[in-house]
Motif scaffolding. Sequence first.
Motif, PDB file in Angstrom:
ATOM      1  N   THR A 149       0.822  -1.215   0.000  1.00 38.27           N
ATOM      2  CA  THR A 149       0.000   0.000   0.000  1.00 38.27           C
ATOM      3  C   THR A 149       0.856   1.264   0.000  1.00 38.27           C
ATOM      4  O   THR A 149       0.365   2.344   0.310  1.00 38.27           O
ATOM      5  CB  THR A 149      -0.939   0.029   1.230  1.00 38.27           C
ATOM      6  OG1 THR A 149      -0.144   0.027   2.422  1.00 38.27           O
ATOM      7  CG2 THR A 149      -1.870  -1.162   1.239  1.00 38.27           C
ATOM      8  N   ALA A 150       2.124   1.124  -0.363  1.00 39.02           N
ATOM      9  CA  ALA A 150       3.063   2.253  -0.281  1.00 39.02           C
ATOM     10  C   ALA A 150       2.655   3.426  -1.162  1.00 39.02           C
ATOM     11  O   ALA A 150       3.019   4.566  -0.884  1.00 39.02           O
ATOM     12  CB  ALA A 150       4.470   1.787  -0.654  1.00 39.02           C
ATOM     13  N   LEU A 151       1.905   3.169  -2.227  1.00 38.96           N
ATOM     14  CA  LEU A 151       1.521   4.239  -3.153  1.00 38.96           C
ATOM     15  C   LEU A 151       0.290   5.020  -2.678  1.00 38.96           C
ATOM     16  O   LEU A 151      -0.097   5.993  -3.305  1.00 38.96           O
ATOM     17  CB  LEU A 151       1.241   3.657  -4.543  1.00 38.96           C
ATOM     18  CG  LEU A 151       2.426   2.994  -5.250  1.00 38.96           C
ATOM     19  CD1 LEU A 151       1.968   2.334  -6.542  1.00 38.96           C
ATOM     20  CD2 LEU A 151       3.519   4.009  -5.533  1.00 38.96           C
ATOM     21  N   ASN A 152      -0.321   4.603  -1.572  1.00 39.56           N
ATOM     22  CA  ASN A 152      -1.603   5.170  -1.138  1.00 39.56           C
ATOM     23  C   ASN A 152      -1.487   6.220  -0.041  1.00 39.56           C
ATOM     24  O   ASN A 152      -2.504   6.787   0.356  1.00 39.56           O
ATOM     25  CB  ASN A 152      -2.510   4.057  -0.599  1.00 39.56           C
ATOM     26  CG  ASN A 152      -2.731   2.945  -1.596  1.00 39.56           C
ATOM     27  OD1 ASN A 152      -2.641   3.148  -2.791  1.00 39.56           O
ATOM     28  ND2 ASN A 152      -3.008   1.753  -1.092  1.00 39.56           N
ATOM     29  N   TRP A 153      -0.275   6.474   0.448  1.00 37.43           N
ATOM     30  CA  TRP A 153      -0.122   7.284   1.649  1.00 37.43           C
ATOM     31  C   TRP A 153       0.511   8.633   1.361  1.00 37.43           C
ATOM     32  O   TRP A 153       1.505   8.726   0.660  1.00 37.43           O
ATOM     33  CB  TRP A 153       0.701   6.522   2.685  1.00 37.43           C
ATOM     34  CG  TRP A 153       0.012   5.277   3.101  1.00 37.43           C
ATOM     35  CD1 TRP A 153       0.221   4.010   2.609  1.00 37.43           C
ATOM     36  CD2 TRP A 153      -1.044   5.162   4.042  1.00 37.43           C
ATOM     37  NE1 TRP A 153      -0.633   3.125   3.202  1.00 37.43           N
ATOM     38  CE2 TRP A 153      -1.427   3.802   4.085  1.00 37.43           C
ATOM     39  CE3 TRP A 153      -1.707   6.077   4.860  1.00 37.43           C
ATOM     40  CZ2 TRP A 153      -2.446   3.333   4.915  1.00 37.43           C
ATOM     41  CZ3 TRP A 153      -2.715   5.618   5.692  1.00 37.43           C
ATOM     42  CH2 TRP A 153      -3.066   4.261   5.708  1.00 37.43           C
ATOM     43  N   PHE A 154      -0.083   9.673   1.952  1.00 38.02           N
ATOM     44  CA  PHE A 154       0.374  11.045   1.742  1.00 38.02           C
ATOM     45  C   PHE A 154       0.497  11.756   3.085  1.00 38.02           C
ATOM     46  O   PHE A 154       0.018  11.281   4.114  1.00 38.02           O
ATOM     47  CB  PHE A 154      -0.609  11.801   0.845  1.00 38.02           C
ATOM     48  CG  PHE A 154      -0.795  11.182  -0.514  1.00 38.02           C
ATOM     49  CD1 PHE A 154      -0.050  11.626  -1.602  1.00 38.02           C
ATOM     50  CD2 PHE A 154      -1.708  10.158  -0.715  1.00 38.02           C
ATOM     51  CE1 PHE A 154      -0.211  11.058  -2.861  1.00 38.02           C
ATOM     52  CE2 PHE A 154      -1.877   9.578  -1.964  1.00 38.02           C
ATOM     53  CZ  PHE A 154      -1.123  10.038  -3.040  1.00 38.02           C
ATOM     54  N   LYS A 155       1.130  12.930   3.043  1.00 38.00           N
ATOM     55  CA  LYS A 155       1.214  13.803   4.208  1.00 38.00           C
ATOM     56  C   LYS A 155       0.805  15.211   3.795  1.00 38.00           C
ATOM     57  O   LYS A 155       1.168  15.663   2.705  1.00 38.00           O
ATOM     58  CB  LYS A 155       2.647  13.842   4.761  1.00 38.00           C
ATOM     59  CG  LYS A 155       3.172  12.510   5.259  1.00 38.00           C
ATOM     60  CD  LYS A 155       4.615  12.656   5.718  1.00 38.00           C
ATOM     61  CE  LYS A 155       5.188  11.320   6.162  1.00 38.00           C
ATOM     62  NZ  LYS A 155       6.610  11.454   6.599  1.00 38.00           N
ATOM     63  N   VAL A 156       0.068  15.886   4.649  1.00 35.41           N
ATOM     64  CA  VAL A 156      -0.268  17.284   4.427  1.00 35.41           C
ATOM     65  C   VAL A 156       0.681  18.112   5.272  1.00 35.41           C
ATOM     66  O   VAL A 156       0.800  17.897   6.477  1.00 35.41           O
ATOM     67  CB  VAL A 156      -1.732  17.593   4.815  1.00 35.41           C
ATOM     68  CG1 VAL A 156      -2.032  19.075   4.609  1.00 35.41           C
ATOM     69  CG2 VAL A 156      -2.684  16.731   3.996  1.00 35.41           C
ATOM     70  N   GLU A 157       1.377  19.034   4.630  1.00 36.29           N
ATOM     71  CA  GLU A 157       2.391  19.824   5.321  1.00 36.29           C
ATOM     72  C   GLU A 157       2.101  21.314   5.188  1.00 36.29           C
ATOM     73  O   GLU A 157       1.646  21.785   4.150  1.00 36.29           O
ATOM     74  CB  GLU A 157       3.780  19.507   4.765  1.00 36.29           C
ATOM     75  CG  GLU A 157       4.177  18.048   4.961  1.00 36.29           C
ATOM     76  CD  GLU A 157       5.570  17.761   4.459  1.00 36.29           C
ATOM     77  OE1 GLU A 157       6.071  18.538   3.620  1.00 36.29           O
ATOM     78  OE2 GLU A 157       6.158  16.761   4.909  1.00 36.29           O
ATOM     79  N   LYS A 158       2.401  22.038   6.250  1.00 41.75           N
ATOM     80  CA  LYS A 158       2.192  23.484   6.266  1.00 41.75           C
ATOM     81  C   LYS A 158       3.320  24.191   5.532  1.00 41.75           C
ATOM     82  O   LYS A 158       4.482  23.800   5.627  1.00 41.75           O
ATOM     83  CB  LYS A 158       2.134  23.974   7.714  1.00 41.75           C
ATOM     84  CG  LYS A 158       1.995  25.471   7.875  1.00 41.75           C
ATOM     85  CD  LYS A 158       2.045  25.860   9.344  1.00 41.75           C
ATOM     86  CE  LYS A 158       2.021  27.364   9.521  1.00 41.75           C
ATOM     87  NZ  LYS A 158       2.118  27.748  10.949  1.00 41.75           N
ATOM     88  N   LEU A 159       2.966  25.241   4.784  1.00 35.62           N
ATOM     89  CA  LEU A 159       3.984  26.118   4.227  1.00 35.62           C
ATOM     90  C   LEU A 159       4.414  27.066   5.334  1.00 35.62           C
ATOM     91  O   LEU A 159       3.589  27.806   5.885  1.00 35.62           O
ATOM     92  CB  LEU A 159       3.437  26.899   3.035  1.00 35.62           C
ATOM     93  CG  LEU A 159       3.116  26.085   1.784  1.00 35.62           C
ATOM     94  CD1 LEU A 159       2.706  27.004   0.654  1.00 35.62           C
ATOM     95  CD2 LEU A 159       4.283  25.234   1.350  1.00 35.62           C
ATOM     96  N   SER A 160       5.665  27.060   5.691  1.00 35.26           N
ATOM     97  CA  SER A 160       6.131  27.724   6.900  1.00 35.26           C
ATOM     98  C   SER A 160       5.841  29.234   6.942  1.00 35.26           C
ATOM     99  O   SER A 160       5.711  29.804   8.015  1.00 35.26           O
ATOM    100  CB  SER A 160       7.641  27.503   7.073  1.00 35.26           C
ATOM    101  OG  SER A 160       8.349  28.004   5.954  1.00 35.26           O
ATOM    102  N   VAL A 161       5.730  29.854   5.776  1.00 38.54           N
ATOM    103  CA  VAL A 161       5.539  31.310   5.770  1.00 38.54           C
ATOM    104  C   VAL A 161       4.073  31.727   5.840  1.00 38.54           C
ATOM    105  O   VAL A 161       3.762  32.899   6.016  1.00 38.54           O
ATOM    106  CB  VAL A 161       6.190  31.933   4.516  1.00 38.54           C
ATOM    107  CG1 VAL A 161       7.697  31.789   4.580  1.00 38.54           C
ATOM    108  CG2 VAL A 161       5.639  31.290   3.245  1.00 38.54           C
TER     109      VAL A 161
END
Length: 219
Positions: A149-161
């Motif tokens: 399932t390695a292709l199914n996982w994501f992360k939402v990350e904040k733009l620091s500015v």
Amino acid sequence: MKSSLLLLLSFLLLSSLPNLLMADNPEPLYDSSGDKVLPGKNYFIVSAIRGAGGGGLSLIPGKNEKCLRDVVQLRSDLQRGLSLYFQPLNGTTTDYIYESTVLNIVFTTFPEIKLCTAPRAWKVDAFDPSTGQWFITTTGDIRKPGPLTALNWFKVEKLSVFDGVYKINYCPLSVGLCKDVGIYHTEGARRLALSETPFIFVIIKAESVLKEARIASVI
């Protein structure tokens, strides 16, 4: 050869799992109203850039298929597109969705949108040699992390500015193919694909958009 590769991927996944599942001291995601983003709740992802930045997300037919599977961005910033929700790991108990933690991104079903029998979870599609791209499709599974399932996982990350402005990152093993999700212009569509330039967006409550639409229809 395939079995050796699978064993290697399994080892890499297990060795990186603590960093994969939860970042150090993560902050909750916030929607455009300033509220914390909740797991399983419906939201729209819309470009943080007004005007030429485009709008929300929708689906187009996949390769050689009539089913709506591949993720695209709509052209107008007035178009919210399809709503979606964030799904933490199976068995994970969490009050909110946090930055830089692994999750599934899943479109909500709409009666007027025919998804055929395709799952609605995002997935990195197989490499497209004709364009040199890794497009985002919706044939993923909602499961615990693993080599299958390695292709199914994501992360939402904040733009620091910027507060409340985010990007999506794909880096399931913390090694190898680590890229942001960006926009690739092809065949008259803005297709989501792995990119060096991220698609930056805000998160909007689906219920807020529907409420605005009801008010507008009455006026």
